[in-house]
Design an enzyme around this catalytic site. Structure first.
Site, PDB file in Angstrom:
ATOM      1  N   ASP A   7      60.414  -0.607  77.271  1.00  0.00           N
ATOM      2  CA  ASP A   7      61.735  -0.094  76.914  1.00  0.00           C
ATOM      3  C   ASP A   7      62.691  -1.274  76.836  1.00  0.00           C
ATOM      4  O   ASP A   7      62.468  -2.322  77.473  1.00  0.00           O
ATOM      5  CB  ASP A   7      62.224   0.919  77.955  1.00  0.00           C
ATOM      6  CG  ASP A   7      63.546   1.549  77.554  1.00  0.00           C
ATOM      7  OD1 ASP A   7      63.591   2.235  76.511  1.00  0.00           O
ATOM      8  OD2 ASP A   7      64.557   1.347  78.264  1.00  0.00           O
ATOM      9  N   GLU A   9      67.007  -2.545  76.516  1.00  0.00           N
ATOM     10  CA  GLU A   9      68.445  -2.274  76.541  1.00  0.00           C
ATOM     11  C   GLU A   9      69.106  -3.309  75.642  1.00  0.00           C
ATOM     12  O   GLU A   9      68.666  -4.466  75.577  1.00  0.00           O
ATOM     13  CB  GLU A   9      69.011  -2.336  77.956  1.00  0.00           C
ATOM     14  CG  GLU A   9      68.404  -1.329  78.934  1.00  0.00           C
ATOM     15  CD  GLU A   9      68.603   0.118  78.534  1.00  0.00           C
ATOM     16  OE1 GLU A   9      69.547   0.400  77.755  1.00  0.00           O
ATOM     17  OE2 GLU A   9      67.814   0.972  78.972  1.00  0.00           O
ATOM     18  N   GLU A  52      81.108   0.431  75.348  1.00  0.00           N
ATOM     19  CA  GLU A  52      80.307   1.653  75.238  1.00  0.00           C
ATOM     20  C   GLU A  52      78.849   1.398  75.589  1.00  0.00           C
ATOM     21  O   GLU A  52      78.165   2.268  76.145  1.00  0.00           O
ATOM     22  CB  GLU A  52      80.419   2.267  73.838  1.00  0.00           C
ATOM     23  CG  GLU A  52      80.069   1.351  72.687  1.00  0.00           C
ATOM     24  CD  GLU A  52      81.246   0.558  72.155  1.00  0.00           C
ATOM     25  OE1 GLU A  52      81.211   0.168  70.967  1.00  0.00           O
ATOM     26  OE2 GLU A  52      82.209   0.342  72.919  1.00  0.00           O
ATOM     27  N   HIS A  57      74.094   1.302  80.197  1.00  0.00           N
ATOM     28  CA  HIS A  57      73.117   0.607  81.046  1.00  0.00           C
ATOM     29  C   HIS A  57      73.734  -0.195  82.184  1.00  0.00           C
ATOM     30  O   HIS A  57      73.009  -0.680  83.063  1.00  0.00           O
ATOM     31  CB  HIS A  57      72.217  -0.314  80.209  1.00  0.00           C
ATOM     32  CG  HIS A  57      72.940  -1.196  79.237  1.00  0.00           C
ATOM     33  ND1 HIS A  57      73.926  -2.088  79.609  1.00  0.00           N
ATOM     34  CD2 HIS A  57      72.799  -1.324  77.892  1.00  0.00           C
ATOM     35  CE1 HIS A  57      74.347  -2.729  78.548  1.00  0.00           C
ATOM     36  NE2 HIS A  57      73.689  -2.283  77.475  1.00  0.00           N
ATOM     37  N   HIS A 150      70.642   3.865  82.478  1.00  0.00           N
ATOM     38  CA  HIS A 150      69.462   3.393  81.776  1.00  0.00           C
ATOM     39  C   HIS A 150      69.084   2.013  82.305  1.00  0.00           C
ATOM     40  O   HIS A 150      69.945   1.159  82.525  1.00  0.00           O
ATOM     41  CB  HIS A 150      69.739   3.293  80.274  1.00  0.00           C
ATOM     42  CG  HIS A 150      69.853   4.614  79.600  1.00  0.00           C
ATOM     43  ND1 HIS A 150      69.226   4.899  78.405  1.00  0.00           N
ATOM     44  CD2 HIS A 150      70.509   5.753  79.946  1.00  0.00           C
ATOM     45  CE1 HIS A 150      69.501   6.140  78.042  1.00  0.00           C
ATOM     46  NE2 HIS A 150      70.287   6.669  78.958  1.00  0.00           N
ATOM     47  N   ASP A 155      62.913   2.879  83.058  1.00  0.00           N
ATOM     48  CA  ASP A 155      62.614   3.813  81.977  1.00  0.00           C
ATOM     49  C   ASP A 155      61.176   3.645  81.471  1.00  0.00           C
ATOM     50  O   ASP A 155      60.521   4.622  81.100  1.00  0.00           O
ATOM     51  CB  ASP A 155      63.599   3.631  80.824  1.00  0.00           C
ATOM     52  CG  ASP A 155      64.981   4.176  81.163  1.00  0.00           C
ATOM     53  OD1 ASP A 155      65.149   4.705  82.280  1.00  0.00           O
ATOM     54  OD2 ASP A 155      65.888   4.071  80.318  1.00  0.00           O
TER      55      ASP A 155
END
Length: 230
Positions: A7, A9, A52, A57, A150, A155
């Site tokens: 995963d 970010e 945002e 995260h 997150h 994740d």
């Protein structure tokens, strides 16, 4: 079979639009069982973190200030990935950033043939249901109580469990013996002792017959008589 669940970010939704990879987490699986080997890294994005994205995260510019750029530290990631299939949720998004960063620093990109998208698997197995990672964790009973924001490694660890469930359940990875010649099937026939009992005869005693006759005698126009029981 070795597989990598991963995963990412990022600073936003589009690498082509100027967003960058800031975190990657990878979980190694062999025969659909986690080996305990993981890879986790943060990278300086060389740009400001949008508010945002940080809200999703929690990764700030201050946190990333001393982190290496992807081009400076990608060798360890490349070595960990090897040539294994790569599993991700909405994999096209993660692949676009991974390959974008690899291409940007002159490295060989990951071929799309290695991509396994758990979102597509979930949609085909459970059409009409919710297919977010949170929803799939709830469906399969995967504990996500520690997931507040997150995080790439967390994740990926959750997705590894979901991936196994999507393919049929945790029993998939229980192939503890890989050499078929070592597997022996033993058939055992259990013979239970058989006890033969003589048939039992049930007949009313004289006292019971007399009591019944006395009861019937009190009835008005009975449909049966004592003779029927002689």
């Amino acid at each position: 079979m070795r597989e990598i669940v991963f995963d990412t970010e990022t600073t936003g939704l589009s690498f082509a639009g100027g967003d960058r990879l800031v975190e990657i987490g990878c979980v190694e699986m062999v025969n659909r069982v986690e080996t305990g080997r993981t890879f986790h890294a943060y990278y300086h994005p060389e740009r400001v973190m949008p508010a945002e994205a940080q809200a999703v995260h929690g990764i700030s510019d201050a946190f990333l200030r001393d982190k290496p750029k992807f081009a400076e530290a990608c060798e360890a990631l490349i070595d960990f990935l090897g040539e294994a299939p790569l599993i991700a949720h909405n994999a096209g998004f993660d692949f676009s950033f991974l390959n974008g960063e690899l291409s940007r620093c002159g490295r060989r990109i990951v071929h799309v043939d290695r991509m396994v998208d758990t979102l597509q698997i979930a949609r085909s197995r459970h059409p009409g249901a919710k297919h977010t990672l949170d929803a799939l964790c709830s469906r399969f009973g995967v504990d996500r109580s520690h997931r507040v924001l997150h995080g790439a490694l967390l994740d990926a660890q959750l997705l590894a469990q979901v991936y196994v469930e999507l393919l049929g359940g945790r029993q998939i990875g229980l192939g503890l013996v890989s050499d078929a010649s070592r597997v022996e099937t033993i058939q055992v026939t259990v013979r239970r002792p058989v006890t033969v009992r003589p048939p039992r005869t049930f007949r009313a005693s004289d006292a019971e017959l007399a009591a019944h006759a006395a009861f019937v005698a009190k009835l008005q126009d009975p449909l049966w008589g004592v003779a029927a029981f002689d």
